[in-house]
Structure formats: structure tokens, C-alpha cells
Design a protein around this motif. Structure first.
Motif, PDB file in Angstrom:
ATOM      1  N   ASN A 225       0.825  -1.210   0.000  1.00  0.00           N
ATOM      2  CA  ASN A 225       0.000   0.000   0.000  1.00  0.00           C
ATOM      3  C   ASN A 225       0.862   1.265   0.000  1.00  0.00           C
ATOM      4  O   ASN A 225       0.528   2.256  -0.653  1.00  0.00           O
ATOM      5  CB  ASN A 225      -0.921   0.000   1.216  1.00  0.00           C
ATOM      6  N   GLN A 226       1.972   1.218   0.709  1.00  0.00           N
ATOM      7  CA  GLN A 226       2.871   2.369   0.749  1.00  0.00           C
ATOM      8  C   GLN A 226       3.467   2.646  -0.632  1.00  0.00           C
ATOM      9  O   GLN A 226       3.585   3.803  -1.053  1.00  0.00           O
ATOM     10  CB  GLN A 226       3.982   2.124   1.773  1.00  0.00           C
ATOM     11  N   ILE A 228       2.145   1.861  -3.584  1.00  0.00           N
ATOM     12  CA  ILE A 228       1.108   2.355  -4.500  1.00  0.00           C
ATOM     13  C   ILE A 228       0.777   3.816  -4.197  1.00  0.00           C
ATOM     14  O   ILE A 228       0.435   4.589  -5.103  1.00  0.00           O
ATOM     15  CB  ILE A 228      -0.137   1.452  -4.408  1.00  0.00           C
ATOM     16  N   GLU A 229       0.863   4.220  -2.935  1.00  0.00           N
ATOM     17  CA  GLU A 229       0.611   5.624  -2.599  1.00  0.00           C
ATOM     18  C   GLU A 229       1.787   6.523  -2.962  1.00  0.00           C
ATOM     19  O   GLU A 229       1.593   7.689  -3.336  1.00  0.00           O
ATOM     20  CB  GLU A 229       0.315   5.732  -1.100  1.00  0.00           C
ATOM     21  N   LEU A 230       3.003   6.001  -2.846  1.00  0.00           N
ATOM     22  CA  LEU A 230       4.192   6.819  -3.071  1.00  0.00           C
ATOM     23  C   LEU A 230       4.546   6.934  -4.554  1.00  0.00           C
ATOM     24  O   LEU A 230       5.118   7.942  -4.976  1.00  0.00           O
ATOM     25  CB  LEU A 230       5.370   6.222  -2.295  1.00  0.00           C
ATOM     26  N   ALA A 231       4.231   5.924  -5.360  1.00  0.00           N
ATOM     27  CA  ALA A 231       4.641   5.913  -6.767  1.00  0.00           C
ATOM     28  C   ALA A 231       4.092   7.103  -7.561  1.00  0.00           C
ATOM     29  O   ALA A 231       4.843   7.719  -8.331  1.00  0.00           O
ATOM     30  CB  ALA A 231       4.227   4.593  -7.408  1.00  0.00           C
ATOM     31  N   PRO A 232       2.816   7.486  -7.434  1.00  0.00           N
ATOM     32  CA  PRO A 232       2.335   8.634  -8.219  1.00  0.00           C
ATOM     33  C   PRO A 232       3.061   9.937  -7.909  1.00  0.00           C
ATOM     34  O   PRO A 232       3.099  10.840  -8.748  1.00  0.00           O
ATOM     35  CB  PRO A 232       0.847   8.710  -7.849  1.00  0.00           C
ATOM     36  N   GLN A 233       3.639  10.075  -6.716  1.00  0.00           N
ATOM     37  CA  GLN A 233       4.383  11.283  -6.395  1.00  0.00           C
ATOM     38  C   GLN A 233       5.640  11.421  -7.245  1.00  0.00           C
ATOM     39  O   GLN A 233       6.171  12.524  -7.390  1.00  0.00           O
ATOM     40  CB  GLN A 233       4.755  11.281  -4.909  1.00  0.00           C
ATOM     41  N   HIS A 234       6.111  10.305  -7.797  1.00  0.00           N
ATOM     42  CA  HIS A 234       7.277  10.318  -8.685  1.00  0.00           C
ATOM     43  C   HIS A 234       6.874  10.043 -10.131  1.00  0.00           C
ATOM     44  O   HIS A 234       7.715   9.611 -10.937  1.00  0.00           O
ATOM     45  CB  HIS A 234       8.291   9.270  -8.216  1.00  0.00           C
ATOM     46  N   ASN A 235       5.608  10.274 -10.452  1.00  0.00           N
ATOM     47  CA  ASN A 235       5.092  10.098 -11.811  1.00  0.00           C
ATOM     48  C   ASN A 235       5.238   8.651 -12.280  1.00  0.00           C
ATOM     49  O   ASN A 235       5.560   8.388 -13.439  1.00  0.00           O
ATOM     50  CB  ASN A 235       5.808  11.046 -12.786  1.00  0.00           C
ATOM     51  N   ALA A 264      -6.778  -2.283  -8.197  1.00  0.00           N
ATOM     52  CA  ALA A 264      -6.890  -1.772  -9.563  1.00  0.00           C
ATOM     53  C   ALA A 264      -7.657  -0.471  -9.646  1.00  0.00           C
ATOM     54  O   ALA A 264      -7.537   0.268 -10.640  1.00  0.00           O
ATOM     55  CB  ALA A 264      -7.547  -2.830 -10.464  1.00  0.00           C
ATOM     56  N   GLU A 265      -8.462  -0.164  -8.646  1.00  0.00           N
ATOM     57  CA  GLU A 265      -9.227   1.073  -8.653  1.00  0.00           C
ATOM     58  C   GLU A 265      -8.447   2.254  -8.079  1.00  0.00           C
ATOM     59  O   GLU A 265      -8.917   3.389  -8.153  1.00  0.00           O
ATOM     60  CB  GLU A 265     -10.521   0.886  -7.844  1.00  0.00           C
ATOM     61  N   LEU A 266      -7.266   2.012  -7.528  1.00  0.00           N
ATOM     62  CA  LEU A 266      -6.474   3.096  -6.945  1.00  0.00           C
ATOM     63  C   LEU A 266      -5.851   3.957  -8.034  1.00  0.00           C
ATOM     64  O   LEU A 266      -5.580   3.480  -9.142  1.00  0.00           O
ATOM     65  CB  LEU A 266      -5.388   2.518  -6.028  1.00  0.00           C
ATOM     66  N   PRO A 267      -5.590   5.243  -7.750  1.00  0.00           N
ATOM     67  CA  PRO A 267      -5.023   6.130  -8.787  1.00  0.00           C
ATOM     68  C   PRO A 267      -3.637   5.711  -9.266  1.00  0.00           C
ATOM     69  O   PRO A 267      -3.265   5.980 -10.403  1.00  0.00           O
ATOM     70  CB  PRO A 267      -4.971   7.502  -8.090  1.00  0.00           C
ATOM     71  N   GLY A 268      -2.868   5.026  -8.401  1.00  0.00           N
ATOM     72  CA  GLY A 268      -1.516   4.655  -8.790  1.00  0.00           C
ATOM     73  C   GLY A 268      -1.408   3.392  -9.605  1.00  0.00           C
ATOM     74  O   GLY A 268      -0.294   3.024 -10.023  1.00  0.00           O
ATOM     75  N   PHE A 269      -2.533   2.704  -9.860  1.00  0.00           N
ATOM     76  CA  PHE A 269      -2.481   1.454 -10.625  1.00  0.00           C
ATOM     77  C   PHE A 269      -2.487   1.758 -12.121  1.00  0.00           C
ATOM     78  O   PHE A 269      -3.180   2.671 -12.581  1.00  0.00           O
ATOM     79  CB  PHE A 269      -3.661   0.555 -10.271  1.00  0.00           C
TER      80      PHE A 269
END
Length: 488
Positions: A225-226, A228-235, A264-269
Motif C-alpha cells: 500500500n505504501q 502504491i501511494e508513493l509511486a504517483p508522487q514520482h510520476n 486496480a481502482e487506486l489512482p496509482g495502478f
């Protein structure tokens, strides 16, 4: 003739010889006298030098009584004495060894400082990309298993009929052929940020994580979970690799897909838009997909309107682009029969199996085009599995100073359909990582080159891949170029 003319009697001969002897004696005395005089001068000079050395040494010791005494000429000229008797100096082997070791340590420290300075200069001039492409995926290992257990061999018994009383305990050994520059790290938020920034600077847009399943520990689930939450911060986006086997039941696969559907419904997926299905579809990799039985695999086939009420189809739980792992040529028909949307090679070892052999990628591309499937080639800088009996066989591949990586990229750019994935960022047990390493005794390294050598090479080849895609898009529209995150 002259001797006969002037010396006619025996008496004159004797007088002549006597004169000659006298002359030789006089000459000899003169020569010896001059030599003795020069020797006396040299002896006088030596005595004056010794006296001056002793006098200067005494004066220096008197002027600096409280300071640390420096070795002077007196210390070099005087011999050690005990009770007035001169003691000859002894050969001290320990002091000589210590001096040699210290000189070597100083030399190694100087070399390390120079190497660090060069690395800092290289890091400042690293090859990076400002753009990020989601058509390049990379395998990422969140939890590293640094050590493996090895059972030591028991000592031979003294007698053939003896039975060992105790069994040797297994020992832990480091399971990597390279040594990471960050040490044997554990996952943390700062470490993940550093890794993700390195991946983003290479132009890579998607991480492939191994899905732990419903039997995962709470710590593994929290780490997932960490990420998937952190990945979008680095594009960056995240997708999963699901591991299945032929002996697994339908309920197991159904539960796995049910768990993945919550992520799959999370923004980082990672998702792409399907023109044929008119919806955003996640992309999933399925490891060992060729082992699936026909009865289980066919549940991935899209059902007609009359079959939707049955509820047996796995795509009712999660509809996605399923990309299956293949090894042999016969696995292509298995993927098509099991209704997979594409296939990938996974193993970055050229010639190990049919799917990982570079010269076969053109055939795999034409097969995928014939049946409207995706072909995802897997590239890697090398393969160095550190096992006495590797699980994949003897398929070690040397990096050849980056040339192996370059040939794999050139072949993949020509033959890919959809995506290209890299194995891997930090798979240290397989030796296929591009993460930074440091030279260390007993381990391989990236020399000649800096510790970020393969990060720079990855950025270079991703840039070439983007350039090739732009040129292909300018000539003709291609469904597999993933323009605007859209696929047919």
C-alpha cells in the motif's frame, strides 16, 4: 744501435741500470706522496662533518626541550649502547609488515577518494530523461531476501560403520553476485523515494511488483500500500505479476483476482484505454501462465451475453489485459487457447529458452500480429544467478561492459508489440539489476564505469525507444504504439 754506440763496456751498462732504478724510485715516491695527501684531506672533511652533525644535534635538542624531538643527523650517526657497549640493530619483521600494510592502506584510501570524486562528477553529469513513458515497465523487488541457507557437508566418519551423532546446522550466505551501493538495505520511505527517483530519471513509467496474495503478512500488505501511494508522487504507476500454476484451483485464482481488483481502482495502478472494449483496462502479468490447465485457463475467455449469467468467468471479477509468461514455442498456442491478451519472455538470458532468444523475437512478433495479441520482450543487462546448481540451468550471461544490454534493447525496439519490460531494477539474487553497485572483494562490479553505469544506459535506450516510436507515429498510426494511453 744507440745502446751499442754509447755502451761498449760492462761497467757503463751497470751505471746505466743504476740510474734507471733511481729515477723509478723518485717517481714512485712523488706519486705516493700526492695520494696520501688527498686521503688525508678526505678524512679531515669526514671528521669535520661528524663534529658539525653532533654539534647541530645538541643545539637543536637544547632549543626545543618541550617539543617533540625530531630525528636528526645525530640519531642517524649514533649507535645504540648498553653499558657502554655498542648493540647492533636487529631486524624487526613486525615493524616492517606494519609499515607495508599502512602504506597499502594509505594507497587504497587515496584511490577510494579519487574514485568517489570521479563518481560525484559522473553523478552530476548523469544521463537522465525529463519525459516518462508508460510503455516501458520494470520489475521491482520490494522485500529483498539477502541471505539463503546452505547445508554444510558433514565430515567423513573415521570408520565406515560410524553414525554421526549430530547433523551440521545450515549456515546463511549472501545470495548475490554483486554488492549494492546502499548496503543490505531494508524498505523504508526514504529508500523507496530514492529508488523511484532513479527509475523516473531513466524515463520508465511503470513498476511491476510481485503480488503476495491473500496469505501475505500484514507487513507485506502495508509495504504494498505504501508503494502504491508513493509511486504517483514520482510520476510512476504500478502493476502486478500474478504467479499461478496448473495444480491451483479455480477458487485460488478467483481469490487472487478479487484481491487485485481492490488495488486496480487506486489512482496509482496502471491502466490503458481499450478502443475495442471502450473502457480503462488494467494490465496484469501472469507468471508461469503456460502451466495453467485448459479448464482453468479458459475461464479467462470473454463470454457472450448468454453466458454472463453463469458467473463462472474470471473476467467478471477483473477484466484486464492478461499477459502470460511463456518459455517454449508451443506455449504460444497455449496462450491463444487460454484467451490471454499477450505474452512476455521474462527471462533475460539470451539462448536459454525459445522465448528469451533474441533471434526468435521477430517470429514472436509476427505471431502476435496474426492473432491480435501483445508481445512484450524482456531485456536485461545480464544474468548472474549465484547458485551452484541454478534453478534455470547454467544460463549465466556476462554483461560485456554494457554490450549485452545494448543488443537486447536494439532487438526489442524492432520487435516489440505494446510494451517492453526490464528485468530488473533490484533483483540481486538473479544478478539482473541495474541499481548502483560498489566494488568489493569477492563480488562483481560495473568496472570499467561508474556505479550508475546501467542507469545511464537505461536512460539512453529508453530515449532511443521514444525516438523510434515518434518516428513510427509520424508515418502511420499503430495500435501498439500506445499513443495517448490507448490500445486497440
Amino acid at each position: 744501435m744507440l745502446l751499442k754506440k754509447y755502451v761498449k763496456t760492462r761497467r757503463k751498462v751497470k751505471i746505466f741500470l743504476l740510474l734507471a732504478i733511481v729515477v723509478l724510485l723518485v717517481v714512485t715516491i712523488i706519486v705516493l706522496g700526492s695520494t696520501g695527501h688527498s686521503a688525508a684531506i678526505e678524512l679531515l672533511l669526514d671528521e669535520r662533518f661528524i663534529a658539525r652533525a653532533y654539534r647541530d644535534g645538541d643545539t637543536q635538542q637544547q632549543q626545543q626541550p618541550h617539543q617533540e624531538r625530531q630525528p636528526s643527523a645525530v640519531a642517524l650517526l649514533q649507535s645504540k649502547r648498553e653499558h657502554g657497549i655498542i648493540v647492533p640493530e636487529k631486524y624487526n619483521e613486525q615493524q616492517i609488515k606494519a609499515r607495508i600494510i599502512q602504506s597499502r592502506l594509505d594507497h587504497m584510501r587515496q584511490q577510494q577518494q579519487q574514485q568517489q570524486q570521479r563518481d560525484n562528477e559522473v553523478e552530476q553529469s548523469r544521463t537522465t530523461l525529463d519525459v516518462v513513458t508508460t510503455a516501458v515497465h520494470i520489475f521491482y523487488t520490494a522485500n529483498q531476501v539477502w541471505y539463503k541457507s546452505k547445508k554444510p557437508s558433514a565430515p567423513p566418519p573415521e570408520h565406515p560403520k560410524d553414525v554421526p551423532l549430530t547433523t551440521p546446522k545450515p549456515v546463511k550466505i549472501l545470495n548475490t553476485a554483486f554488492y549494492p551501493a546502499l548496503g543490505l538495505y531494508k524498505p523504508s520511505s526514504s529508500l523507496l523515494s530514492q529508488h523511484f527517483e532513479n527509475i523516473r530519471s531513466c524515463g520508465i513509467g511503470v513498476l511491476i511488483l510481485s503480488f503476495p496474495g491473500s496469505s501475505a503478512k500484514p507487513a507485506d500488505t502495508a509495504l504494498l500500500n505504501q508503494i502504491i501511494e508513493l509511486a504517483p508522487q514520482h510520476n510512476l504507476s504500478v502493476t502486478f505479476e500474478l504467479s499461478v500454476a496448473g495444480n491451483q484451483s479455480v477458487e485460488f485464482v478467483r481469490q487472487q483476482l478479487q484481491d487485485i481488483s481492490t488495488y486496480a481502482e487506486l489512482p496509482g495502478f496502471y491502466r490503458v484505454y481499450s478502443q475495442s472494449r471502450r473502457a480503462l483496462m488494467p494490465v496484469l502479468y501472469v507468471s508461469n501462465a503456460y502451466k495453467l490447465s485448459d479448464s482453468l485457463g479458459r475461464l479467462l475467455c470473454r463470454q457472450t451475453a448468454s453466458q454472463l449469467d453463469d458467473g463462472d468467468g474470471l473476467r467478471r471479477i477483473l477484466d484486464a489485459f492478461f499477459i502470460g509468461h511463456i518459455r517454449l514455442k508451443s506455449h504460444l498456442d497455449v496462450m491463444r487457447r487460454l484467451c490471454f491478451d499477450g505474452f512476455y519472455s521474462k527471462l533475460p538470458s539470451n539462448g536459454a529458452v525459445f522465448a528469451s532468444t533474441w533471434k526468435n523475437w521477430s517470429y514472436l512478433k509476427s505471431y502476435a500480429l496474426s492473432y491480435k495479441m501483445l508481445f512484450v520482450p524482456t531485456v536485461g543487462p545480464g544474468f548472474a544467478e549465484r547458485n551452484k546448481f541454478p534453478r534455470h540451468g547454467d544460463i549465466q550471461r556476462h554483461r560485456s561492459n554494457g554490450r549485452y544490454y545494448g543488443v537486447a534493447w536494439r532487438t526489442a525496439i524492432l520487435n516489440h508489440l505494446g510494451f517492453i519490460n526490464i528485468a530488473s531494477y533490484n533483483n540481486w539474487p538473479d544478478g539482473s539489476q541495474i541499481e548502483e553497485v560498489i566494488p568489493r572483494a569477492g563480488f562483481l562490479d560495473y568496472n570499467p564505469g561508474s556505479k550508475t553505469k546501467y542507469l545511464d544506459l537505461t536512460a539512453h535506450w529508453v530515449g532511443n525507444f521514444l525516438k523510434t516510436r515518434q518516428e513510427a507515429a509520424a508515418t502511420a498510426q499503430n495500435c501498439y504504439e500506445l499513443l495517448n494511453q490507448t490500445i486497440c
